[in-house]
Scaffold this active site. Sequence first.
Site, mmCIF file in Angstrom:
data_model
loop_
_atom_site.group_PDB
_atom_site.id
_atom_site.type_symbol
_atom_site.label_atom_id
_atom_site.label_comp_id
_atom_site.label_asym_id
_atom_site.label_seq_id
_atom_site.Cartn_x
_atom_site.Cartn_y
_atom_site.Cartn_z
ATOM 1 N N TYR A 165 0.858 -1.189 0.000
ATOM 2 C CA TYR A 165 0.000 0.000 0.000
ATOM 3 C C TYR A 165 0.886 1.228 0.000
ATOM 4 C CZ TYR A 165 -3.342 3.525 1.554
ATOM 5 O OH TYR A 165 -4.117 4.652 1.643
ATOM 6 N N GLU A 170 -3.575 7.511 -4.008
ATOM 7 C CA GLU A 170 -3.513 6.233 -3.303
ATOM 8 C C GLU A 170 -3.288 5.102 -4.305
ATOM 9 O OE1 GLU A 170 -7.164 4.308 -1.751
ATOM 10 O OE2 GLU A 170 -6.215 4.514 0.215
#
Length: 393
Positions: free
Chosen positions: A116, A204
């Site tokens: 991530y 993101e």
Amino acid sequence: MNVHEYQAKALFEKFGVPVSAGAAARTAGEIDAALARLPEGPTMVKAQIHAGGRGKGTFKDGFKGGVKFCPTKAEAREIAGRMLGNTLVTAQTGPAGRVVRALYFTEASAIKKEYYLAILLDRATSRPVIVASTEGGVEIEKVAHETPEKLHKVLVDPAYGLADFQVREIIFKLGFNPAEAKSAGKLIRSLYAMFWETDASMIEINPLITTPAGGTLALDAKVSFDDNALFRHPEILALRDLNEEDPKEVEASKAGLSYIALDGNIACLVNGAGLAMSTMDIIKHFGGNPANFLDVGGGATKEQVSAAFRIILGDPHVKGIFVNIFGGIMDCNVIALGIVEAVRETGLKMPLVVRLEGNNVVAGKKTLADSGLPITSGDSMADAAGKIVKLVA
Ligand code: GDP
Ligand code: MN
């Protein structure tokens, strides 16, 4: 403003953030041409909506998955036919879901491991923060909640920019091998350059992956931009997709009003963002639920007040209206005239409580009283909030 994954990835490429080869289709007629631009072999079909959780989402007709792995392009074509025009419901769309109006096809990449990586603004320190984790692919909120020690945060001094030691710190925390580290270092620097130069408020990548070949790739891309900086980026503003925005919010932005739809039933019309926030608080305090945030601004015109009423009444959940005005710059009588006109125009059938205070308040109250319309007046914020909550209960 948010953009679609395929648009975000085009920006990634421009800034040197590696992505898998991909092609978008916005109509059924574009599907074949898009697929033709990809090599034969395993292909991903990805529904393009402004919401995450697509992979685990379900379409209204029961078809599962808004992100599908297809061993061949022929299968991708078939899956594309099932997704386009269908409504996808994910954890982030709400039960109504979103109509899929575009698809993105990508060459399916082999995954060694999912990570991530995000850059956003940290409001507490007023700095960009890079958030990285080895726990990619899954819901990051769950990681933040259950294993917060697995989320690594690096704050960037905006004046100095991203320093090399900070890039190394992220790479070290993620445990990359030397080949991956080299690729990831370039990716992180490119991503920060994009964040900074486009006035993004969030980028993101979930998942960021390492590949068996030894590189890193952004497999997903979720990007939002600061609305107040869009005037500097016409090429980004051109990516705006009004289909993905609440029509009431679109109308409000055209009328120069700040409006955000919420799920309660008491509509608010307020001047000033701070007063609008405390108005929502006081409605809650008296046991009610605000239907929206609406700031008509310091110098609203009669036309803007009418537009505000139309927008508020366009929400079928609204059962009552609370107008809370503190006239500083604002002339209370302008608001009163706007209210009277809007009530007449719309033939308002629900309770309306108005609290006026400040500049030219006597004339404003007289306008409301003389109108002969069923408008309840509130003497203070608390009095008015209590009244509207009781009236819609
Ligand atoms: P999201 O569900 O909206 O977050 O959409 P993603 O783009 O993140 O895709 C969901 C999941 O599909 C990812 O977490 C991956 O596990 C998987 N996925 C996406 N693209 C690929 C790919 O190219 N190859 C493989 N093997 N899996 C992929
Ligand atoms: Mn994702």
